[in-house]
Design a protein around this motif. Structure first.
Motif, short mmCIF file in Angstrom:
data_model
loop_
_atom_site.label_atom_id
_atom_site.label_comp_id
_atom_site.label_asym_id
_atom_site.label_seq_id
_atom_site.Cartn_x
_atom_site.Cartn_y
_atom_site.Cartn_z
N GLU A 1 0.84 -1.19 0.00
CA GLU A 1 0.00 0.00 0.00
C GLU A 1 0.88 1.25 0.00
N VAL A 2 0.49 2.24 -0.79
CA VAL A 2 1.12 3.56 -0.77
C VAL A 2 0.01 4.58 -0.53
N LEU A 3 0.07 5.25 0.61
CA LEU A 3 -1.00 6.18 0.97
C LEU A 3 -0.99 7.44 0.13
N ASP A 4 0.20 7.89 -0.28
CA ASP A 4 0.29 9.11 -1.10
C ASP A 4 1.49 8.98 -2.03
N LEU A 5 1.24 8.67 -3.29
CA LEU A 5 2.31 8.50 -4.27
C LEU A 5 3.13 9.76 -4.45
N SER A 6 2.49 10.92 -4.29
CA SER A 6 3.20 12.19 -4.51
C SER A 6 4.20 12.49 -3.40
N ALA A 7 4.06 11.81 -2.25
CA ALA A 7 4.96 12.05 -1.12
C ALA A 7 6.03 10.96 -1.01
N ASP A 8 6.07 10.05 -1.97
CA ASP A 8 7.00 8.93 -1.93
C ASP A 8 8.04 9.10 -3.03
N ASP A 9 9.31 9.22 -2.65
CA ASP A 9 10.38 9.46 -3.62
C ASP A 9 10.54 8.34 -4.64
N THR B 1 -7.34 9.11 -7.20
CA THR B 1 -6.76 10.45 -7.13
C THR B 1 -6.86 11.04 -5.74
N GLY B 2 -7.68 10.44 -4.89
CA GLY B 2 -7.83 10.94 -3.52
C GLY B 2 -7.02 10.12 -2.54
N LEU B 3 -6.80 10.71 -1.37
CA LEU B 3 -6.10 10.00 -0.29
C LEU B 3 -7.11 9.15 0.47
N LYS B 4 -6.74 7.91 0.77
CA LYS B 4 -7.67 7.02 1.46
C LYS B 4 -6.90 5.86 2.04
N THR B 5 -7.60 4.94 2.65
CA THR B 5 -7.03 3.67 3.09
C THR B 5 -8.15 2.65 3.08
N LEU B 6 -7.80 1.37 3.04
CA LEU B 6 -8.80 0.31 2.95
C LEU B 6 -8.88 -0.46 4.25
N GLY B 7 -10.10 -0.79 4.63
CA GLY B 7 -10.32 -1.59 5.83
C GLY B 7 -10.05 -3.06 5.56
N PRO B 8 -9.95 -3.88 6.62
CA PRO B 8 -9.61 -5.30 6.47
C PRO B 8 -10.62 -6.10 5.65
N ALA C 1 -0.08 15.64 -13.53
CA ALA C 1 -1.28 15.86 -14.35
C ALA C 1 -1.09 15.20 -15.72
N PRO C 2 -2.16 14.71 -16.35
CA PRO C 2 -3.55 14.85 -15.91
C PRO C 2 -4.05 13.74 -14.98
N LEU C 3 -3.29 12.62 -14.82
CA LEU C 3 -3.79 11.52 -14.00
C LEU C 3 -3.81 11.87 -12.52
N SER C 4 -2.74 12.45 -12.01
CA SER C 4 -2.66 12.92 -10.62
C SER C 4 -3.07 11.85 -9.61
N LEU C 5 -2.57 10.64 -9.79
CA LEU C 5 -2.91 9.55 -8.89
C LEU C 5 -2.18 9.69 -7.55
N ARG C 6 -2.86 9.31 -6.48
CA ARG C 6 -2.30 9.43 -5.14
C ARG C 6 -2.28 8.11 -4.38
N TYR C 7 -3.39 7.42 -4.36
CA TYR C 7 -3.50 6.21 -3.54
C TYR C 7 -3.25 4.96 -4.39
N TYR C 8 -2.54 3.99 -3.79
CA TYR C 8 -2.29 2.69 -4.44
C TYR C 8 -2.43 1.57 -3.42
N PHE C 9 -3.09 0.50 -3.84
CA PHE C 9 -3.13 -0.72 -3.03
C PHE C 9 -3.02 -1.90 -3.99
N GLY C 10 -2.08 -2.82 -3.73
CA GLY C 10 -1.87 -3.95 -4.61
C GLY C 10 -1.82 -5.27 -3.88
N VAL C 11 -2.32 -6.32 -4.55
CA VAL C 11 -2.30 -7.69 -4.05
C VAL C 11 -1.56 -8.55 -5.07
N PRO C 12 -0.57 -9.34 -4.64
CA PRO C 12 0.15 -10.19 -5.60
C PRO C 12 -0.77 -11.23 -6.24
#
Length: 402
Positions: free
Chosen positions: A90-98, A136-143, A108-119
């Motif tokens: 999980e990456v909570l904010d792609l723009s804040a991760d080097d 494009t928004g900041l979020k998190t996923l519950g269990p 822009a134009p995609l401006s993606l922020r949140y990522y969650f991946g499952v292998p």
């Protein structure tokens, strides 16, 4: 800022070999995952959901919802990190991760922020790719939502295995009309049920009860496993039949497929990709087996080591002989070239990683995989190169007469 060390799974060689064994045409599966990518986005509450497979050089998007993405360089992907994980990434904010904030999908134009991946795991626990959701928004996923995404990921792997089994069945049953009718009759019902459950969940949307959604998804999952078992059973009943198969290319269709898959990589780096065929042999058919993996790795490697403005030429030909035809492939680039000792390492399966002319990350497995696949097909590979002048790979693969 320090250089990013791109991740490589500890079992990368085995992982790439397993992906190669699937022998997937990356451009042909989009419709197979349309319902599941839609479902994953609904479950996660995100705008985008993708199914990605990752080879030695490229991330291939074989299923998509919300973003018309076909491929990207492996080193730019987030899923390259997911396949190193056992569970999730999980990456909570792609723009804040080097590691990611300089990539195209963050700006822009995609401006993606949140990522969650499952292998995406095969039966032996090898991660061949990932199911991911992005927003494009900041979020998190519950269990609960995470668990649902893992169920969907398992279903995606079931479908990939089913696709592989169906391809094998298709090859073995080409000339057996009655058996083909039996396959269609026996499988149509289970598929209709699976699709129907997916449509119910999608139509109910947010009004659906979570427990009911979980039960529906479990039914989809178990239904697909039963479908796979049915396919395997039908195949085993007819495995003594060896028809000529339909898993074939001719030179024209092979050229078209290579252009569709690898022209975007070349264009992105301002490299001219020319794919030529012998017009006198354009209708001679030959097996597709491993050809996309072999040529894909060679072309991707050529793109990596050819500077902007350079040229890659692929020549395809069939040499007709009384005993067996020979498929001849030549991949030539105007790149940086390969030293003699490196050629020896490639031919002995031991080449290491190097950085490309555009700073692309090398993973050290692509050319070793090519050599392995060619050896398995009883083929031959010759490499000639001059430092600063480019490299030529010459491949010859024996083909049975159709």
């Amino acid at each position: 800022m320090s250089e990013i060390n791109y991740p490589v799974p500890y079992n990368e060689s085995e992982r790439l070999l397993r992906l190669s064994d699937l022998d997937i045409d990356y451009g042909s599966l989009s419709e197979s995952f349309k319902d599941l990518t839609h479902l994953a986005a609904k479950v996660a509450g995100t705008e985008i959901s993708l199914v990605n497979l990752i080879d030695a050089y490229t991330q291939w998007t074989i299923g998509r919802h919300g973003l018309d993405l076909q491929q990207m360089p492996r080193e730019e992907s987030v899923c390259q990190y997911t396949i190193t994980q056992n569970d999730q990434f999980e990456v909570l904010d792609l723009s804040a991760d080097d590691r990611f904030n300089k990539n195209f999908y963050v700006g822009a134009p995609l401006s993606l922020r949140y990522y969650f991946g499952v292998p995406l795991k095969d039966n032996d626990g090898l991660n061949i790719g990932a199911l991911c959701v992005l927003d494009t928004g900041l979020k998190t996923l519950g269990p609960e939502k995470i668990e649902l995404l893992k169920i969907i990921a398992a279903e995606i792997m079931n479908r990939i295995r089913t696709y592989q089994t169906m391809e094998l069945m298709h090859n073995n049953l080409k000339d057996l009309k009655e058996s083909t009718k039996k396959v269609a009759h026996d499988i149509r019902g289970p598929i209709a049920g699976i699709i129907g459950l997916s449509e119910i969940i999608t139509e109910q949307g947010k009004s659906a009860n979570l427990d009911q959604v979980i039960e529906f998804i479990k039914l989809i999952h178990s239904g697909s496993k039963s479908l796979l078992d049915l396919a395997d059973e039908i195949l085993s009943d007819n495995d003594e039949v060896k028809g000529p198969g339909v898993n074939e290319f001719d030179l024209s269709s092979f050229r078209t497929k290579l252009q569709e898959l690898y022209e975007p990589q070349a264009t992105c780096k301002n490299i001219n990709l020319n794919i030529n065929i012998n017009p006198d042999k354009k209708n001679i058919v030959f097996s597709k087996n491993k050809l996309l993996q072999i040529n894909g790795n060679l072309i991707s490697n050529a793109v990596k080591f050819t500077p902007s403005g350079g040229t890659i030429t692929v020549d395809l030909d069939v040499v007709v002989k009384p005993e067996t035809n020979i498929l001849r492939i030549v991949v030539a680039d105007s790149g940086v070239g390969i030293m003699e000792d490196e050629i020896v390492q490639i031919l002995t399966g031991g080449i290491g990683t190097k950085q490309g002319t555009g700073g692309e990350k090398g993973y050290g497995f692509g050319l070793s995989l090519v050599k392995h696949l060619i050896d398995k097909l009883n083929g031959e590979m010759l490499i000639t190169s001059e430092k600063g002048q480019g490299t030529v790979f010459r491949i010859e693969l024996p083909q049975r007469h159709s």
